[in-house]
Design an enzyme around this catalytic site. Structure first.
Site, PDB file in Angstrom:
ATOM      1  CG  HIS A   1       3.831   4.388   8.740  1.00 34.33           C
ATOM      2  ND1 HIS A   1       3.963   5.171   7.732  1.00 34.33           N
ATOM      3  CD2 HIS A   1       3.253   3.226   8.144  1.00 34.33           C
ATOM      4  CE1 HIS A   1       3.406   4.655   6.422  1.00 34.33           C
ATOM      5  NE2 HIS A   1       3.140   3.315   7.069  1.00 34.33           N
TER       6      HIS A   1
ATOM      7  NE  ARG B   1       7.452   0.764   4.889  1.00 35.10           N
ATOM      8  CZ  ARG B   1       5.990   0.283   5.085  1.00 35.10           C
ATOM      9  NH1 ARG B   1       5.756  -0.911   4.555  1.00 35.10           N
ATOM     10  NH2 ARG B   1       4.910   1.168   5.567  1.00 35.10           N
TER      11      ARG B   1
ATOM     12  CE  LYS C   1      25.677  -5.750  -7.299  1.00 35.70           C
ATOM     13  NZ  LYS C   1      25.972  -5.015  -8.416  1.00 35.70           N
TER      14      LYS C   1
ATOM     15  NE  ARG D   1      -1.804  -1.978   2.947  1.00 34.59           N
ATOM     16  CZ  ARG D   1      -2.087  -3.353   2.501  1.00 34.59           C
ATOM     17  NH1 ARG D   1      -3.436  -3.523   2.333  1.00 34.59           N
ATOM     18  NH2 ARG D   1      -1.222  -4.125   3.135  1.00 34.59           N
ATOM     19  CB  THR D   2       3.406   2.810   2.484  1.00 32.18           C
ATOM     20  OG1 THR D   2       2.530   2.036   3.410  1.00 32.18           O
ATOM     21  CG2 THR D   2       3.952   3.738   2.702  1.00 32.18           C
TER      22      THR D   2
END
Ligand code: NCD
Length: 322
Positions: free
Chosen positions: A144, A116, A94, A66-67
């Site tokens: 959030h 995020r 990596k 969603r976000t």
């Protein structure tokens, strides 16, 4: 609480890292700005020009459906160019550090980073190291902010205001950045917030938060204007926080039976993804009280507002604070 005075108020933050340090007026201002953007998504041509020529990077080090989609759509609707960057397809796998990755992206001329990360504080670290705007899309257990803003937007749209409203946040509070941002935003906007869950899912120092605590959903459900059911975040736990899923559901699940004790107009909310049958029965998630899909829809307007405001603040030379 003062409502945002749209004529005199000037947004000055070039980053959105959390809601803890924002004022009620600033939060109201974001919600008012989102209201202005809401109708763009209902047009046949869903585009407006404010971010034309700007580049937004979605830098997601954790999974998201969603976000991430919501931020992409929001940036697209404001005519920005959007670059998607996920851990599995990047040099992070990596061993490149967060700051190296960000500095390299910045060298390509980006304007806004939406990040995020599983480490609380990662967006703040980034904001101190690069000159682009930084928007927190969820950092560890910390905050959030755009989720809480869209939750407040949804409640305000449905109930007119949060002032004096009784709201419960139920479930896995301990591991929830959604809960933390909700607590800051909802209490600043005048709501009375109660955290509900088993003691094992309450955060430490819960007594320092501006909320009430209850260990019994049945005791308080009848008073609530809105209930925000959190996902049990098993992926963030080393041990099981309750004896069985059945027992959790029995005491804290939002079941059809338990809904009979609620006010008929109580709003049912969930940030998603839902564990159907655990924190909530499907009949409730899809039932008449549910505003869960409205939350998703409103998220786009709220994220458009955030991207627009941080970008505007970045252009106010000399007046910028983060
Ligand atoms: C939340 C998150 O990632 O913090 N989800 C979301 O952003 N919609 C909550 C969760 O994952 O349970």
């Amino acid at each position: 609480m003062k409502t945002a005075d749209k004529t005199n108020f000037q947004w000055t933050h070039k980053h959105l890292l959390g809601l803890k340090d924002l004022s009620a007026q600033e939060i109201e201002f974001i919600l008012d700005t989102a209201k202005g953007f809401e109708q763009i998504s209902t047009r046949s041509i869903k585009k407006a020009p404010p971010l034309r020529g700007k580049v937004v990077v979605n830098l997601f080090f954790e999974d998201s459906t969603r976000t991430r989609t919501s931020f992409s759509l929001a940036a697209n609707r404001l005519s920005a160019d959007v670059v998607e960057f996920t851990m599995k397809t990047s040099s992070v796998s990596k061993g490149e550090t967060l700051l190296d990755t960000a500095r390299n992206l910045e060298a390509m001329g980006i304007d806004i980073v939406v990040i995020r990360h599983n480490a609380g504080g990662a967006p703040k670290l980034l904001s101190r190291s690069i000159s682009a705007c930084v928007v927190n899309a969820g950092d560890g257990y910390n905050e959030h902010p755009t989720q809480a803003l869209l939750d407040c937007y949804t409640i305000r749209k449905q109930l007119g205001t949060l002032k004096g409203k009784k709201i419960a946040i139920v479930g896995d509070i301990a591991h929830s950045r959604v809960a933390r941002s909700n607590i800051w935003a909802m209490t600043k906007l005048g709501a009375e917030v109660t955290l509900v869950g088993p003691p094992t899912l309450m955060p430490s120092a819960v007594d320092k938060l501006p909320v009430k605590i209850s260990y019994s959903l049945d005791d308080i459900i009848g008073e609530l204007d809105a209930i925000n059911m959190l996902r049990i975040q098993f992926e963030r736990m080393a041990n099981n926080p309750f004896p069985s899923v059945r027992e959790y559901s029995h005491y804290f699940g939002l079941t059809v039976d338990r809904m009979k004790k609620a006010r008929p107009d109580m709003l049912v909310m969930h940030p998603g993804p839902i564990n159907r049958g655990l924190e909530m029965e499907s009949e409730v998630a899809d039932g008449p009280n549910s505003v869960i899909l409205d939350q998703v829809t409103n998220g786009i307007a709220v994220r458009m507002a955030v991207l627009y405001l941080v970008s505007q603040a970045n252009q106010i030379v000399g007046q910028v604070k983060s």
